[in-house]
Scaffold this active site. Structure first.
Site, PDB file in Angstrom:
ATOM      1  N   GLU A  51       0.795  -1.211   0.000  1.00  0.00           N
ATOM      2  CA  GLU A  51       0.000   0.000   0.000  1.00  0.00           C
ATOM      3  C   GLU A  51       0.840   1.279   0.000  1.00  0.00           C
ATOM      4  O   GLU A  51       0.925   2.005   1.004  1.00  0.00           O
ATOM      5  CB  GLU A  51      -0.978   0.004   1.182  1.00  0.00           C
ATOM      6  CG  GLU A  51      -1.941  -1.172   1.135  1.00  0.00           C
ATOM      7  CD  GLU A  51      -3.060  -1.109   2.146  1.00  0.00           C
ATOM      8  OE1 GLU A  51      -4.040  -1.852   1.967  1.00  0.00           O
ATOM      9  OE2 GLU A  51      -2.961  -0.316   3.106  1.00  0.00           O
ATOM     10  N   GLU A  74      -5.946  -7.979  -0.559  1.00  0.00           N
ATOM     11  CA  GLU A  74      -6.652  -7.745   0.707  1.00  0.00           C
ATOM     12  C   GLU A  74      -8.095  -7.383   0.416  1.00  0.00           C
ATOM     13  O   GLU A  74      -8.363  -6.591  -0.481  1.00  0.00           O
ATOM     14  CB  GLU A  74      -6.031  -6.607   1.522  1.00  0.00           C
ATOM     15  CG  GLU A  74      -4.720  -6.921   2.185  1.00  0.00           C
ATOM     16  CD  GLU A  74      -4.208  -5.756   3.033  1.00  0.00           C
ATOM     17  OE1 GLU A  74      -5.031  -4.928   3.481  1.00  0.00           O
ATOM     18  OE2 GLU A  74      -2.982  -5.680   3.242  1.00  0.00           O
TER      19      GLU A  74
END
Length: 440
Positions: free
Chosen positions: A167, A351
């Site tokens: 991320e 995710e």
């Protein structure tokens, strides 16, 4: 659950994900101090002043936790490695206890038939590197490459897949512009440099692992779908800026060798000299692309200088994080990423999951909302596969309730409930539903 393994193509991977600082217990095994230890020690940054010194004590309980991964029927486990556990100063002396731990962890996965899917960095920057500027300092790309060389020389031969950085938007924007995560800055110059250097470090790590003869290397990007809060031109422009900064910047750098103009409008004056020359490194070829997806945001103009946007509360049902439940966003990102950036390259949902206020009652945790959330998003997974998107796997966040960064231990994302006093693990109803779906 409505879905079963047989509803998906042969070889489609199901997995769950965690990260090192959130579960391991950073106070064990010779790990060095991190920016999150410092951030959490500063009053006002983290709910109830909580930190990750013990967390879920996965450092000592990893075999029990990997049994849970195996017994749920998961094919793969996406875990992260702590830079400060491997190199306590970020550079220089190696912590052999840290290498030994990740060696044991890797072998324990393989012994259980679980594919190890490693992430090199999930936000626990060693404090001595933050003293030197952290992600603002261009040298971090080489420091990160050196760390990659150390850890992957030890365990790289047994990895199923590796991604350098989890991320990058959180590493750069959330932490340097919004100030919500460590190091807690609110500085546009620091943000621009972090947003470039995090991608340069990604590319250097890919180059390093290729040099070790490794394959199945990818990048993991978190995405939030942005819709305008109303029909005005101002709201549409604000949503486009949000989309450019959050979603297009990182994919554009890696897959197109260019940043979106709507983001450069504000960030270009603050980028380091010669930034355009780094795209050959940033764009080191990948074997797959991972997408982390949870929610969408409604965006309006804020009436202040660039980036001039603000979030507006949306009408949809929300998770315990106050995030809208919007499965269409996952469909949108998977199809758009394949269409505009990755083509035939394999995609993974690396995710997806939700927080809910799960309570342990009479030895069980009933979490029907999580089951419904997963089912709704798996609907979209099946839809994009049917439409020809090369999606190869789906990972749920998270295996365990854990340290949810600035929100402490309150927000529970796990399939397994953790009592943070006793550290007892209790599989939730969602865990049992998934186990049935994957194993029968």
């Amino acid at each position: 659950m409505r879905h079963h393994r047989s509803d998906f193509p042969e070889g489609f991977l199901f997995g769950c994900a965690t990260s090192s600082y959130q579960i391991e217990g950073h106070g064990h095994g010779g790990a060095g101090r991190t920016q999150w230890d410092d951030f959490a020690a500063t009053p006002g940054n983290v709910v109830r002043f909580e930190q990750g010194a013990r967390a879920c004590d996965h450092y000592h309980r990893y075999e029990e936790d990997l049994d849970l991964v195996r017994d749920a029927g998961f094919d793969a486990y996406r875990f992260s490695l702590s830079w400060a556990r491997v190199l306590p100063e970020g550079r220089g002396p190696v912590n052999q206890q840290g290498l030994d731990f990740y060696d044991r962890l890797t072998d324990a996965m393989l012994e259980r038939g679980i594919k190890p899917c490693a992430t090199l960095y999930h936000w626990e920057l060693p404090s001595p590197l933050l003293d030197l500027g952290g992600w603002r300092n261009r040298d971090i790309a080489d420091w990160f490459a050196d760390y990659t060389q150390v850890i992957m020389s030890r365990i790289g031969d047994r990895m199923f897949s590796v991604a350098p950085i989890n991320e990058p938007w959180c590493v750069a924007w959330l932490s340097h512009f919004d100030g919500h995560h460590a190091p807690g800055l609110r500085d546009i110059r620091a943000t621009a440099r972090a947003m470039h250097h995090v991608l340069l470090a990604h590319g250097r790590a890919i180059e390093t692992m290729r040099g070790l003869g490794m394959s199945n290397l990818g990048g993991v990007f978190n995405m939030e779908w942005a819709d305008p809060a109303d029909n005005s031109d101002a709201a549409r422009a604000a949503a486009d800026r949000y989309d450019a900064i959050y979603n297009h910047w990182f994919l554009g750098g890696v897959f197109k060798g260019a940043y979106p103009q709507a983001a450069l409008d504000g960030l270009e004056p603050h980028l380091p000299t010669g930034w355009q020359d780094d795209f050959p490194t940033i764009g080191a070829p990948l074997d797959w692309c991972g997408i982390n997806y949870y929610t969408r945001k409604l965006i309006a103009a804020a009436g202040h200088p660039w980036p001039n946007y603000k979030e507006v509360e949306g009408p949809l049902p929300k998770t315990f994080m106050d995030w809208e439940i919007y499965p269409d966003g996952l469909y949108n990102f998977l199809t758009r990423t394949a269409r505009e950036y990755t083509g035939d390259l394999p995609l993974y949902v690396t995710e997806n999951g939700m927080a809910s206020p799960d309570m342990l009652r009479q030895g069980a945790v009933d979490d029907p909302d999580r089951i419904a959330y997963l089912d709704a998003h798996l609907d979209k997974v099946r839809q994009v596969i049917a439409e020809g998107v090369p999606l190869k796997g789906y990972f749920i966040w998270s295996l365990l309730d854990n340290y949810e960064w600035a929100l402490g231990y309150e927000k529970r994302f796990g399939l397994v409930h953790v009592d943070f006093d006793t550290l007892a693990r209790t599989p939730k109803a969602s865990y049992h539903a998934l186990a049935k779906a994957l194993t029968t």
